[in-house]
Design a protein around this motif. Structure first.
Motif, short mmCIF file in Angstrom:
data_model
loop_
_atom_site.label_atom_id
_atom_site.label_comp_id
_atom_site.label_asym_id
_atom_site.label_seq_id
_atom_site.Cartn_x
_atom_site.Cartn_y
_atom_site.Cartn_z
N ALA A 59 0.82 -1.21 0.00
CA ALA A 59 0.00 0.00 0.00
C ALA A 59 0.86 1.26 0.00
O ALA A 59 0.53 2.24 -0.67
N ARG A 60 1.97 1.23 0.74
CA ARG A 60 2.88 2.39 0.73
C ARG A 60 3.56 2.56 -0.61
O ARG A 60 3.80 3.68 -1.07
N LEU A 61 3.85 1.45 -1.28
CA LEU A 61 4.50 1.53 -2.59
C LEU A 61 3.56 2.08 -3.65
O LEU A 61 3.96 2.84 -4.55
N LEU A 62 2.28 1.73 -3.56
CA LEU A 62 1.31 2.17 -4.56
C LEU A 62 0.69 3.52 -4.25
O LEU A 62 -0.04 4.06 -5.10
N ARG A 63 0.94 4.07 -3.08
CA ARG A 63 0.27 5.31 -2.69
C ARG A 63 0.52 6.46 -3.66
O ARG A 63 -0.42 7.18 -4.01
N PRO A 64 1.76 6.71 -4.16
CA PRO A 64 1.94 7.84 -5.07
C PRO A 64 1.26 7.65 -6.43
O PRO A 64 1.10 8.62 -7.18
N TYR A 65 0.88 6.43 -6.77
CA TYR A 65 0.32 6.17 -8.09
C TYR A 65 -1.20 6.05 -8.09
O TYR A 65 -1.80 5.88 -9.15
N LEU A 66 -1.82 6.13 -6.94
CA LEU A 66 -3.27 5.99 -6.85
C LEU A 66 -3.92 7.36 -6.94
O LEU A 66 -3.41 8.35 -6.41
N THR A 67 -5.03 7.44 -7.65
CA THR A 67 -5.79 8.67 -7.80
C THR A 67 -7.08 8.54 -7.00
O THR A 67 -7.86 7.62 -7.22
N ARG A 68 -7.27 9.46 -6.09
CA ARG A 68 -8.45 9.44 -5.25
C ARG A 68 -9.54 10.32 -5.87
O ARG A 68 -9.23 11.33 -6.51
N PRO A 69 -10.80 9.96 -5.67
CA PRO A 69 -11.88 10.81 -6.21
C PRO A 69 -11.92 12.15 -5.49
O PRO A 69 -11.55 12.27 -4.32
N ALA A 70 -12.36 13.16 -6.23
CA ALA A 70 -12.44 14.50 -5.66
C ALA A 70 -13.53 14.56 -4.60
O ALA A 70 -14.60 13.99 -4.76
N ARG A 71 -13.24 15.27 -3.55
CA ARG A 71 -14.22 15.43 -2.48
C ARG A 71 -15.04 16.70 -2.72
O ARG A 71 -14.47 17.76 -2.98
N PRO A 72 -16.36 16.62 -2.67
CA PRO A 72 -17.17 17.83 -2.88
C PRO A 72 -17.01 18.81 -1.74
O PRO A 72 -16.80 18.43 -0.58
N ASP A 73 -17.07 20.09 -2.10
CA ASP A 73 -16.96 21.17 -1.12
C ASP A 73 -18.35 21.53 -0.62
O ASP A 73 -19.16 22.08 -1.39
N PRO A 74 -18.69 21.24 0.64
CA PRO A 74 -20.05 21.54 1.12
C PRO A 74 -20.35 23.02 1.21
O PRO A 74 -21.50 23.41 1.31
N SER A 75 -19.31 23.90 1.18
CA SER A 75 -19.55 25.33 1.27
C SER A 75 -20.02 25.93 -0.05
O SER A 75 -20.55 27.04 -0.07
N ARG A 76 -19.82 25.21 -1.15
CA ARG A 76 -20.25 25.72 -2.45
C ARG A 76 -21.73 25.45 -2.65
O ARG A 76 -22.21 24.35 -2.40
N VAL A 77 -22.45 26.44 -3.13
CA VAL A 77 -23.89 26.31 -3.34
C VAL A 77 -24.12 25.46 -4.58
O VAL A 77 -23.47 25.65 -5.61
N GLY A 78 -25.03 24.51 -4.46
CA GLY A 78 -25.37 23.69 -5.62
C GLY A 78 -24.56 22.43 -5.74
O GLY A 78 -24.76 21.65 -6.67
#
Length: 243
Positions: free
Chosen positions: A188-207
């Motif tokens: 898991a530590r070896l693969l960490r730099p190569y993994l792409t995580r999904p974007a987290r939505p910003d709850p402060s943005r309207v809509g």
């Protein structure tokens, strides 16, 4: 298939979600257990014992075999102590059965106790007794929970069949994955730099929809009405003049 992968991911997350102090103990113990288990199949059929793994590691660094290591090994391999070590193997299985997502220390202690028993009994007899003890305990709880099938938990703590089986399967998986903890963390530590995580939505943005958030209820009908409480005033507090 996706559900199984999700369940395995949740189990792995629970496996590594340990206190840092416990993780420092779990990693070397995982390597020790993994070397002991792999030694049963890799070394040309030779039955490695847990202390043989320690001798192999110290021998690669040119260290002589310590006297205490030979004394402990001779005491555990004495046929007189086979009965006691058999109960150690049973205790290891019961410790595995006491494992849960929030209490994983019994799984580590169970493997250590099993290695103590395996030094004198061998891998197959020790592991077999531990597995029988684990399955026997879970089966006993499942039988005792049968009369409570379909009942609701209201005031007293009860044994429910589905919960017993679910807890038993989780305890077995968390215990059996202990030897894979150290290589899994390294991968898991070896693969960490190569993994792409999904974007987290910003709850402060309207809509922006936030997963798990409950939207406010919609009120259908006419818009808000204004209520006149007092006539408007003009000037310095004077009422408007009428013609």
């Amino acid at each position: 298939m996706a559900a199984r992968v999700r369940d395995l991911t949740e189990v792995w997350t629970a496996l590594v979600a340990r206190p840092r102090a416990q993780l420092l103990v779990a990693v070397p113990l995982s390597l020790w257990v993994l070397a002991w288990v792999c030694g049963q199949f890799v070394e040309g059929g030779a039955q490695w014992s847990p202390l043989d793994v320690v001798r192999s590691v110290t021998g690669r660094f040119g260290s002589p075999d310590p006297d205490w290591l030979a004394a402990v090994s001779a005491w555990l391999r004495d046929p007189v102590h086979r009965g006691l070590l058999g109960w150690f193997a049973v205790a290891a299985g019961l410790l595995w059965a006491a494992t849960s997502a929030r209490a994983q220390a019994p799984a580590l202690l169970g493997w250590f106790v099993l290695m103590v028993a395996g030094e004198g009994l061998g891998y197959s007899p020790a592991f077999g007794r531990a597995a029988v003890a684990f399955l026997g305990f879970v089966t006993l709880l499942a039988v005792l929970s049968t009369p409570n099938r379909g009942r609701m938990i209201v005031r007293r703590v009860r044994l429910l069949p589905k919960d017993v089986l679910r807890a038993g399967v989780l305890a077995a998986v968390l215990s059996l994955l202990v030897p894979l903890l150290a290589p899994g963390l390294a991968l898991a530590r070896l693969l960490r730099p190569y993994l792409t995580r999904p974007a987290r939505p910003d709850p402060s943005r309207v809509g922006v929809a936030v997963p798990g958030a409950i939207p406010p209820p919609r009120i259908e009908g006419r818009g808000p009405e204004t209520t006149v409480t007092s006539p408007p005033h003009h000037g310095r507090g004077r009422a408007p003049m009428s013609e």
